[in-house]
Motif scaffolding. Structure first.
Motif, PDB file in Angstrom:
ATOM      1  N   GLY A  53       0.828  -1.201   0.000  1.00  0.00           N
ATOM      2  CA  GLY A  53       0.000   0.000   0.000  1.00  0.00           C
ATOM      3  C   GLY A  53       0.866   1.255   0.000  1.00  0.00           C
ATOM      4  N   CYS A  54       2.021   1.031   0.515  1.00  0.00           N
ATOM      5  CA  CYS A  54       2.898   2.213   0.570  1.00  0.00           C
ATOM      6  C   CYS A  54       3.736   2.388  -0.669  1.00  0.00           C
ATOM      7  CB  CYS A  54       3.853   2.086   1.763  1.00  0.00           C
ATOM      8  SG  CYS A  54       2.983   2.062   3.315  1.00  0.00           S
ATOM      9  N   SER A  72       2.297   4.168  13.439  1.00  0.00           N
ATOM     10  CA  SER A  72       1.723   5.072  12.437  1.00  0.00           C
ATOM     11  C   SER A  72       2.874   5.638  11.632  1.00  0.00           C
ATOM     12  CB  SER A  72       0.913   6.140  13.174  1.00  0.00           C
ATOM     13  OG  SER A  72       1.069   7.396  12.572  1.00  0.00           O
ATOM     14  N   VAL A  77      -0.950  12.128   5.006  1.00  0.00           N
ATOM     15  CA  VAL A  77      -1.419  10.791   4.569  1.00  0.00           C
ATOM     16  C   VAL A  77      -0.436   9.766   5.092  1.00  0.00           C
ATOM     17  CG1 VAL A  77      -1.540   9.328   2.508  1.00  0.00           C
ATOM     18  CG2 VAL A  77      -2.627  11.547   2.517  1.00  0.00           C
ATOM     19  N   VAL A 130      -0.076   5.615   6.976  1.00  0.00           N
ATOM     20  CA  VAL A 130      -0.540   4.247   7.277  1.00  0.00           C
ATOM     21  C   VAL A 130      -0.495   4.099   8.785  1.00  0.00           C
ATOM     22  CG1 VAL A 130       0.228   1.841   7.199  1.00  0.00           C
ATOM     23  CG2 VAL A 130       0.203   3.216   5.119  1.00  0.00           C
ATOM     24  N   PRO A 169      -5.163   2.947   6.215  1.00  0.00           N
ATOM     25  CA  PRO A 169      -4.638   4.271   5.881  1.00  0.00           C
ATOM     26  C   PRO A 169      -5.063   5.284   6.930  1.00  0.00           C
ATOM     27  CG  PRO A 169      -6.523   3.768   4.518  1.00  0.00           C
ATOM     28  CD  PRO A 169      -6.295   2.546   5.412  1.00  0.00           C
ATOM     29  N   GLU A 170      -4.366   6.386   6.856  1.00  0.00           N
ATOM     30  CA  GLU A 170      -4.658   7.462   7.791  1.00  0.00           C
ATOM     31  C   GLU A 170      -4.603   8.750   6.998  1.00  0.00           C
ATOM     32  OE1 GLU A 170      -2.044   7.498  11.186  1.00  0.00           O
ATOM     33  OE2 GLU A 170      -2.393   9.636  11.480  1.00  0.00           O
ATOM     34  N   VAL A 171      -5.543   9.577   7.190  1.00  0.00           N
ATOM     35  CA  VAL A 171      -5.540  10.875   6.496  1.00  0.00           C
ATOM     36  C   VAL A 171      -5.765  11.963   7.519  1.00  0.00           C
ATOM     37  CG1 VAL A 171      -6.773  12.370   4.885  1.00  0.00           C
ATOM     38  CG2 VAL A 171      -6.381   9.959   4.323  1.00  0.00           C
TER      39      VAL A 171
END
Lengths: 449, 480
Positions: free
Chosen positions: B15-16, B133, B320, B322, B336-338
């Motif tokens: 994903g990264c 994170s 943005v 993870v 994910p993290e936003v």
């Protein structure tokens, strides 16, 4: 008193003596308080209108032997109805030569500087036309002449001035004889300084005194002409640098050539602005026999080696040329026998000149120290000087360079002359010439050096 | 590029991967160290025709030292002095480092900021809870091109500055060399005047020794020579100072600073005064101007900044990443993290307004500078004309007249109509006139160097020399 009276002259004038049974008066003068000497009794002055107070015009040969003017001329005349008529033209004279190498634009008469000598005879009626071609007004004054007031020529006083372009006429009867002069009498300082002068010689109607064999007229004058310029500066009052006999400087002066035994008269007039001149002769002595004021009685003849001619005077001096040779005749003022020297110089006499020339030549190429032993070498060095100038120049002489200039001329007395042209240099008879002493002479006379 | 981990973490990393690619691309390499200097060199070359090099490393330094000592071994000319200065002036070489700094800034601008990794463990009785994170600020990813262009613009400004410093040094060195030549020639002149007064004093001493003058006259003549000695001493001081100024420009150290010589004379007046292009000069000065170039680049940078500010206002806080968490049960969870800053209160109005005002300011300043530049060129041109005309007049009218006076004086001296002191005085006045000509010639060459400097893109504020590589040099006043 011995006098020589020409029988012919006696008879001719006697026959023309006017009504009244004029008695011929003898020589010498009967000097009354206001009379001047005459050689004849003249008709009374200011006679009735239309009456003549003059005699027939005197003629050369008959009445007189013409005067000799070294470097100069005599004014010609014509006779009109028994009157001698002259024409003087006052004008600029460009390029007058004082001596080779010095030329200037002056003012004079009839194309010459000084004006021509006016020659007449006692008792002549003269009529002189004066045309003015100068850029300025002028007059002519007749110095020493006894004449009516209106003919005297003092601008504004005697007459209106002669404007440029005008012609005036002067007329009078000569009731005197002797050496006189004429000069401008309007703005004299300027006009005389530029050369507006001349001499008048009036011969006696009858011969007077010992016969003169050679009669010379010399007009003395002084000028200021800055070296490199070609016009005299009339504003100069004290520092004149060109001194002249008949407007010439030595070596431009003509010699006075004389036969041995001749009696010589020097008529010297001085119209310098400011300086008197003691005129000195070598080898002879002078006696003063007349002035512009009249004749000196023989008993009063005064002997001189130098005759002082003051400003505004004339002197007649006579001598017998009994000493053959080349004789200097000059003004005895030492600065008057130099040409155009500078007077602002430092005194360099006697300085040590070692190394000076080389040092200064690095700055001024061609430099040479001068004057540390005097000025005698100037003439022969031939250095480049300002154009149209004669700084301290003399002329080569027969024995060495003659370091004289200005008012200097040479009287040449010779035994046998066929003409009065320049006879060259005098040849000294043996034993009459100064030479270096020989060792025999020195030892003979006990001179130790 | 393949992930190395073989675990459930692989999904994280896949994903990264876009993130990784960005990281990989952004951090790749750095521009060659000297690329910026060759631009500087061509800026200088276009304007002056001279080539310059930036030497680093001990091998280069040794070569430079040899070149400098070869140049110094011969008598210098203005041109060889300029060569020495370009090789050796320490301030100039310090200025070159600004390029390095700006280039480093460029490199830095191209780097993405590092992601932040936060890891935490909470110990529960059931087991530890791990929180992970990994977050990256996304704005600066979008802003990267703009930031890069901003840094490029600043680099271009730095290049203009450095090129300007080089051209200034060339002009300052030229003027300093001209001053040395003029000072030496003037000293020679004063020495000649002294030798003339010395000769006059010597003559006066000999006249006095012979008893022909007063002590007063003698003292006055000797005093005049003594006075001239002071004038020569002033001239010697002037030479010393002029030489030092040139030595500073050439960056000389120790014995080198005083051993060099400069022989020869100020060049003679050329046939034409050097201002033939007329109004073409103003155009040339504007187009070559490094000030204006720097200002254009500065405006470009401001423009980029304005864009960045705008972007920042809307997307300033966009993170943005993870995050992952390990439950106490041992189960890992990833996702994910936003993070997003909401532009509610602050839409960057202040910053945008400021940036826009700054742009306007720069535009006005640009015009002001252009107007000044044209005027400076006109002044410089007029100074060149005036100095040329004066020197020409002195050479063609006054000096020949003085020579004629000396020649005529010698004619009068030869005729003993004036004395030696007056002749020497006339020659001294000729020398003094020569001194006036020398001053005029000196001024002409100085003004010409200043005009050339303006045409090469470095017009100065007051039409006089101005740079930070040299103290200001002015032409010495002559003492009488």
């Amino acid at each position: 008193m011995s006098d020589q009276v020409s029988r012919r002259a006696l008879l001719s004038t006697g026959s023309r003596a006017l009504a009244g049974g004029a008695v011929l008066v003898g020589l010498g003068s009967r000097l009354g308080a206001f009379d001047t000497a005459t050689s004849v009794t003249l008709p009374p002055a200011h006679s009735a209108p239309g009456g003549k107070d003059w005699l027939e015009p005197g003629q050369p040969g008959t009445h007189y032997t013409p005067v000799i003017v070294p470097n100069g001329t005599t004014l010609p005349w014509t006779i009109v109805d028994g009157v001698k008529v002259y024409h003087l033209i006052a004008e600029e004279v460009r390029g007058h030569e004082f001596a080779p190498g010095l030329v200037a634009d002056c003012w004079g008469f009839n194309g010459v500087v000084h004006g021509p000598v006016i020659e007449a005879v006692e008792g002549d009626r003269v009529r002189i036309y004066v045309t003015n071609r100068l850029p300025a007004a002028t007059t002519v004054h007749w110095h020493g002449v006894l004449l009516p007031s209106g003919m005297d020529g003092v601008g504004g006083l005697s007459q209106k001035v002669i404007e440029p372009g005008q012609t005036f006429v002067y007329e009078w009867t000569f009731r005197q004889y002797g050496t006189l002069m004429y000069h401008s009498h309007h703005d004299e300082m300027t006009q005389m300084a530029l050369g507006m002068t001349g001499m008048i010689v009036v011969h006696p109607r009858r011969p007077v005194g010992p016969k003169i064999d050679r009669d010379f007229a010399l007009l003395l004058h002084e000028w200021r002409i800055n070296p490199g310029t070609r016009r005299p500066d009339p504003n100069e009052m004290t520092d004149f640098n060109v001194l002249t006999f008949n407007a010439r400087v030595y070596p431009g002066t003509a010699p006075l050539v004389v036969k041995r035994g001749e009696r010589v008269r020097l008529r010297m007039g001085n119209l310098s602005a400011m300086d008197h001149h003691p005129i000195h002769i070598h080898g002879h002595h002078l006696v003063v026999t007349g002035t512009d004021g009249g004749q000196v009685p023989p008993t009063a003849y005064w002997p001189e080696t130098s005759v002082l001619v003051p400003v505004g005077s004339a002197r007649d001096a006579e001598f017998v040329a009994d000493n053959p040779g080349d004789w200097a005749l000059h003004c005895h003022m030492t600065h008057h026998v130099m040409n155009q020297m500078g007077h602002g110089l430092p005194n360099l006499i006697g300085i040590d000149t070692t190394g000076l020339d080389e040092r200064i030549r690095r700055l001024l190429p061609g430099y040479m120290t001068m004057g540390h032993t005097g000025m005698a070498d100037m003439g022969e060095m031939g250095m480049k000087v300002p154009p149209n100038s004669l700084p301290m120049i003399g002329a080569p002489g027969p024995k060495a360079y003659i370091t004289m200039g200005g008012m200097f001329t040479i009287v040449k007395v010779r035994e046998n002359l066929t003409s009065y042209e320049d006879p060259g240099w005098y040849v000294d008879p043996p034993g009459t010439l100064a030479l270096p002493a020989t060792s025999e002479q020195l030892s003979r006379d006990g001179i130790r050096l | 590029m393949h992930p190395r981990q073989r675990s459930p973490d692989m999904r994280l990393l896949q994903g990264c991967s876009p993130l990784v690619v960005i990281v990989a691309l952004a951090g790749c390499g750095s521009p060659p160290r000297d690329k910026g200097f060759s631009d500087v060199a061509s800026l200088v070359q276009e304007r002056t025709g001279r080539t310059v090099h930036w030497h680093h490393g001990s091998a280069d330094d040794a070569q430079v030292a040899k070149a400098v000592s070869d140049l110094l071994a011969q008598p210098l000319t203005p041109d060889s002095a300029i060569q020495v200065a370009l090789l050796n002036n320490p301030r100039l070489h310090a200025t070159y480092q600004e390029l390095g700094i700006s280039q480093a800034d460029l490199v830095q601008a191209g780097l993405l900021s590092n992601p932040t990794l936060v890891a935490g463990v909470k110990f529960f009785s059931a087991g530890p809870v791990v929180e992970l994170s990994l977050v990256e600020n996304l704005l600066q990813v979008f802003a990267l091109p703009a930031r890069t262009r901003f840094a490029e613009a600043q680099l271009a400004q730095a290049k203009a500055t450095v090129a300007g410093a080089i051209i200034d040094l060339i002009a300052d060195t030229k003027r300093a060399a001209i001053n040395v030549l003029a000072a030496e020639q003037m000293l020679e002149l004063r020495r000649t005047v002294l030798s003339s007064l010395d000769a006059a004093a010597e003559l006066s001493t000999r006249i006095h020794a012979a008893g022909n003058s007063t002590a007063l006259e003698h003292a006055a003549d000797v005093a005049a020579a003594a006075q001239a000695r002071l004038v020569v001493a002033d001239g010697e001081d002037a030479v010393l100072i002029a030489r030092e100024r040139l030595a500073i420009a050439m960056g000389l150290w120790g014995a080198d600073a005083t051993r060099w010589t400069m022989t020869g004379r100020l060049p003679e007046l050329p046939l034409a005064d050097g201002t033939e292009e007329g109004t073409g000069m103003e155009r040339q000065a504007i187009s070559a101007s490094l000030d204006l170039l720097a200002m254009r680049e500065g405006a470009r940078a401001l423009g980029e900044r304005y864009g960045i500010e705008r972007l920042d206002a809307w997307f300033g806080g966009l993170d943005v990443g993870v995050m992952g968490e390990r439950e106490s049960t041992g189960e890992w969870g990833f996702g994910p993290e936003v993070g997003l800053a909401l532009p509610i209160f602050d839409q960057g109005q202040g910053r945008r307004a400021a940036a826009s005002a700054q742009l306007e300011l720069v535009a006005r300043l640009y015009r002001a500078r252009a107007v000044e530049l044209r005027s400076q060129v006109r002044i410089a041109r007029a100074q060149v004309w005036s100095a040329y005309a004066r020197a020409q007049f002195l050479r063609m009218v006054l000096l020949p007249l003085r020579a004629r006076i000396v020649k005529e004086s010698m004619l009068h001296y030869n005729g003993m109509l004036i004395g030696p002191f007056q002749a020497l005085e006339a020659q001294r006045q000729e020398i003094e006139a020569g001194g006036q000509y020398l001053d005029a010639l000196h001024r002409y060459w100085l003004e010409r160097a200043t005009l050339e400097q303006a045409l090469q893109g470095r017009g100065t504020a007051s039409g006089t020399t101005g740079s930070n590589t040299l103290p200001e040099a002015t032409s010495e006043k002559r003492h009488e």
